[in-house]
Write an enzyme that holds these catalytic residues in place. Structure first.
Site, PDB file in Angstrom:
ATOM      1  N   HIS A  25     -82.743 -87.604 -16.499  1.00 39.16           N
ATOM      2  CA  HIS A  25     -82.418 -89.038 -16.484  1.00 39.16           C
ATOM      3  C   HIS A  25     -83.678 -89.888 -16.351  1.00 39.16           C
ATOM      4  O   HIS A  25     -83.837 -90.904 -17.046  1.00 39.16           O
ATOM      5  CB  HIS A  25     -81.444 -89.359 -15.352  1.00 39.16           C
ATOM      6  N   HIS A  59     -78.189 -78.788 -22.100  1.00 39.58           N
ATOM      7  CA  HIS A  59     -79.616 -78.741 -21.810  1.00 39.58           C
ATOM      8  C   HIS A  59     -80.306 -77.519 -22.416  1.00 39.58           C
ATOM      9  O   HIS A  59     -81.453 -77.615 -22.870  1.00 39.58           O
ATOM     10  CB  HIS A  59     -79.839 -78.769 -20.298  1.00 39.58           C
TER      11      HIS A  59
END
Length: 301
Positions: free
Chosen positions: A83, A269
């Site tokens: 993030h 991911h």
């Protein structure tokens, strides 16, 4: 891969501090984002560890991709970096030193909005060095387990990211598609506010592992059979938008600007980072084959 353009590198205009609680550990943590010289890239510094070890934000230093992206060793690394990295990448901050006094950045509300606000409030400055923009000359695709992500050539300038989220016909989250043309304003408005999400079953499995036990459904998006539990979405397709946020954070680990169209289906991911590694390797091979880019021509007197 080939270079199709350049832009001036950028760093922060000053130092900015962000404090909060880690999503994984639930412990207080503080980061200081500091300007860095040209060609530094993004580097974490674990100020709470002996010797303040450095952890470069590069795909080569990724050590885990289960549910989040982790850089460096267990004892001195940094987890859930995507993030914060997405915020820096989305706002085109290329060089930044991040002092962090814990194993993960503040989770804030599970989105990148707090980091974007901090960086925008601090401002950015251009630096006297260029950053290459790399395009794929042919599709570069990574696939596994029915999921896929790839960078595809595009006649349009810039980077576009499309994500298809699909939990199946009877999944707790409806099928969603979202596309972002990656520019700072659009990133800050359309993607940065989108929060981490899990299904109710996933949330319980994480708690059983000791992860996020301090969190309630109001702290992030938890989807049950009837939609978000104790919360509301900020966009009807917020989960798909958050997946684009994750992709931008993970692709920042390839260390270069990208142009083309990233298309992802059910990617997480692990595949994102594999694509970053592949793109970094292709760019390095291209540099070896062609040699360094020529310096800009001097301006006429």
């Amino acid at each position: 891969m080939r270079v199709t353009g350049h832009r001036a590198q950028r760093t922060l205009a000053g130092t900015v501090k962000v404090e909060g609680v880690g999503i994984v550990t639930g412990s207080p943590v503080r980061v200081r984002l500091r300007p860095a010289p040209a060609d530094t890239g993004v580097v974490f510094r674990r100020t709470d560890r002996p010797g303040a070890p450095l952890v470069p934000a590069h795909a080569a230093f990724v050590t885990d991709t289960r549910r989040r992206t982790t850089l460096g060793p267990a004892a001195g690394g940094v987890t859930l970096v995507e993030h914060l990295l997405a915020a820096l990448s989305g706002l085109r901050i290329d060089n930044c030193e991040i002092d962090i006094d814990g194993p993960e950045p503040p989770g804030l509300d599970g989105s990148a909005a707090g980091y974007v606000a901090a960086v925008v409030g601090c401002g950015a400055v251009e630096q006297p060095a260029r950053r290459a923009i790399w395009s794929a000359t042919a599709p570069v695709v990574i696939s596994a387990g029915g999921a896929t992500i790839g960078l595809h050539p595009s006649p349009e300038p810039g980077l576009r990211v499309s994500y298809l989220l699909d939990y199946g016909n009877f999944g707790p989250i409806h099928r969603q598609v979202f596309t972002l043309d990656v520019r700072p304003d659009e990133f800050a408005r359309e993607v940065a506010p989108c929060r981490t999400f899990v299904t109710e079953a996933e949330a319980q499995a994480l708690r059983d592992q000791g992860i996020g036990r301090h969190l309630t459904p109001a702290d992030l998006l938890v989807f049950g059979p009837n939609g978000p539990i104790g919360n509301r979405v900020r966009f009807a397709d917020e989960p798909a938008r958050h997946k684009v946020l994750d992709i931008l954070g993970d692709l920042a680990l390839c260390g270069a600007d990208l142009a083309g169209h990233v298309v992802a289906y059910r990617s997480g991911h692990a595949l994102n980072v594999q694509l970053s590694l592949r793109l970094a390797a292709l760019a390095a091979a291209s540099r070896r084959a062609t040699g360094p880019a020529p310096a800009p021509a001097a301006a006429a007197a």
